[in-house]
Design an enzyme around this catalytic site. Structure first.
Site, PDB file in Angstrom:
ATOM      1  CD  GLU A 125      -2.933  -1.326   2.222  1.00 26.59           C
ATOM      2  OE1 GLU A 125      -2.965  -0.412   3.068  1.00 26.59           O
ATOM      3  OE2 GLU A 125      -3.721  -2.275   2.225  1.00 26.59           O
ATOM      4  CD  GLU A 145      -3.837  -8.067   1.559  1.00 28.90           C
ATOM      5  OE1 GLU A 145      -4.785  -7.452   2.108  1.00 28.90           O
ATOM      6  OE2 GLU A 145      -2.655  -7.667   1.635  1.00 28.90           O
TER       7      GLU A 145
HETATM    8  C1  XIL Z   1      -5.511  -6.408   8.334  1.00 25.95           C
HETATM    9  C2  XIL Z   1      -5.756  -7.630   9.224  1.00 25.95           C
HETATM   10  O1  XIL Z   1      -6.587  -8.559   8.543  1.00 25.95           O
HETATM   11  C3  XIL Z   1      -6.389  -7.187  10.533  1.00 25.95           C
HETATM   12  O2  XIL Z   1      -6.536  -8.313  11.396  1.00 25.95           O
HETATM   13  C4  XIL Z   1      -5.514  -6.122  11.190  1.00 25.95           C
HETATM   14  O3  XIL Z   1      -6.132  -5.673  12.370  1.00 25.95           O
HETATM   15  C5  XIL Z   1      -5.285  -4.950  10.226  1.00 25.95           C
HETATM   16  O4  XIL Z   1      -4.711  -5.423   8.996  1.00 25.95           O
HETATM   17  N1  XIL Z   1      -4.633  -4.807   3.598  1.00 25.95           N
HETATM   18  C6  XIL Z   1      -3.535  -5.445   4.044  1.00 25.95           C
HETATM   19  C7  XIL Z   1      -3.592  -6.276   5.265  1.00 25.95           C
HETATM   20  O5  XIL Z   1      -2.498  -5.474   3.363  1.00 25.95           O
HETATM   21  O6  XIL Z   1      -2.344  -6.324   5.964  1.00 25.95           O
HETATM   22  C8  XIL Z   1      -4.700  -5.818   6.201  1.00 25.95           C
HETATM   23  O7  XIL Z   1      -4.819  -6.829   7.180  1.00 25.95           O
HETATM   24  C9  XIL Z   1      -6.005  -5.670   5.424  1.00 25.95           C
HETATM   25  C10 XIL Z   1      -5.854  -4.653   4.326  1.00 25.95           C
END
Ligand code: XIL
Length: 372
Positions: A168, A283
């Site tokens: 990100e 994801e």
């Molecule tokens: C999220 C996790 O799923 C949560 O449990 C945590 O509290 C915050 O981060 N994009 C990403 C992930 O790259 O690392 C994030 O994961 C969700 C959005």
């Protein structure tokens, strides 16, 4: 710049392809190697389709406490990634400490079940421990970032097959194509932090596939188009400078009330392939907050969102891996930010809270290879 796809343990089965007219035309026009694939319009993928490896994000605490969850992961995943255990916030309680306990639990599970492991993530604004705010110079910032990456990547060298090196990097709404999300590393290193991170990761494990991971590049709309342009700008800059990068990670957190930008995303993906980069879906889940409450209707819409997205990607290039951000609705991040107005539980993942497969899982089986 090492390129190509199919090598390493992210490799996929290369079998004969069934080109479609659209794929051949677009492939030829785009001048890129045409990754011809069978038409996946709802039909089961034929044996001749190059299919990704399926995997999921994993929570260490649930893995230790929930046997049904662990069994579902072992039965279906060829690849897993710690959902949080390899983030700075979990790994680094202080400037002098590393806490690998949870990441090691997940790595041991992967070893026990002969599942490949991904790493997430070496540089992300979303998981910076408070002590990094005390960093007070460029030299200290670079030393801290490089030491972290050297220590973490070398610990899992040979076990983690690919890393989300930078996650990100693009701001929510980039004002220009070179806009970067501000946080500790941009404050002291500017845009250089990205190349520094990739180079440090490559030095620590020359065999790991190195990924630039991003969200909200999938949909119709000016903000999403601007994010695709900014992501491509970073990737092109890295490739042109010979920085070791191998792939783009599409997070794939699909907003069910948004339309997949088929033309925009496919143009972006063709540019990514021209750069010689691979594509991963890292994801995947479907944010169902706007969908009807009725479970059968909602699950069908969730599956259709996933199919539409995976079709759009696979028509340009079959992703080398497809991971969902969790495997069961019992453990999902989605309600942290996208709760439903009817207060019903979200259903964003391929297994329900009782580990039963939903239509989403059938879509994944069409596009990817599950554990045998
Ligand atoms: C999220 C996790 O799923 C949560 O449990 C945590 O509290 C915050 O981060 N994009 C990403 C992930 O790259 O690392 C994030 O994961 C969700 C959005």
């Amino acid at each position: 710049m090492q390129t190509g796809n199919g090598e390493g343990r992210h490799g996929f089965e290369m079998t004969q392809f069934l080109p479609t007219r659209r794929t051949l035309v677009t492939g030829a026009l785009a001048g890129v190697a045409t990754a011809a694939i069978a038409s996946l319009n709802g039909a089961n993928a034929q044996s001749g389709v190059r299919r990704a490896r399926y995997g999921a994000a994993v929570r260490a605490d649930a893995l230790a406490a929930d046997a049904a969850y662990a069994a579902a992961l072992a039965a279906r995943c060829r690849l897993i990634v710690p959902e949080g255990s390899l983030k700075w916030s979990d790994l680094r309680p202080s400037a002098t400490e590393f806490r690998f306990t949870d990441a090691d639990i997940i790595a041991a599970f992967a070893d026990r079940h002969r599942i490949d492991l991904r790493g997430h993530t070496l540089a992300w604004y979303g998981a910076m421990p408070a002590w990094t705010e005390a960093i007070a110079s460029r030299a200290e910032a670079e030393r801290t970032l490089v030491h972290h990456i050297e220590t973490v990547v070398s610990r899992y060298a040979g076990r983690i097959v690919s890393w989300d090196v930078v996650n990100e990097a693009v701001p929510e709404k980039p004002a220009t194509v070179s806009d970067l999300r501000p946080f500790a590393w941009t404050r002291w290193l500017g845009a250089d932090y990205i190349a520094i991170a990739f180079r440090a990761a490559a030095a620590a494990d020359p065999n790991a596939r190195l990924v630039l991971n991003e969200y909200d590049v999938e949909f119709v709309g000016a903000r999403f188009a601007a994010r695709r342009a900014a992501l491509l700008h970073i990737a092109r800059n890295l490739v042109e400078r010979g920085v070791p990068i191998h792939a783009i990670g599409l997070q794939g957190h699909l907003l069910a009330d948004r339309e997949i930008d088929r033309d925009g995303l496919q143009t972006f993906l063709r540019e990514v392939r021209v750069l010689g980069l691979d594509v991963l879906v890292t994801e995947l889940d479907v944010i169902d907050a706007s969908l009807p409450g009725a479970i059968e209707v909602r699950d069908a819409r969730v599956a259709e969102c996933a199919r539409s997205f995976l079709n759009t990607v696979a028509e340009v290039t079959p992703p080398s891996a497809i991971l969902t951000w969790g495997i069961s609705d019992r453990y999902t991040w989605v309600p942290m930010y996208f709760t439903r107005s009817d207060a019903l539980p979200n259903r964003p993942l391929p297994l329900d809270a009782q580990m039963r497969p939903k239509p989403f899982m059938a879509v994944l089986e069409q596009f990817s290879r599950m554990a045998s």
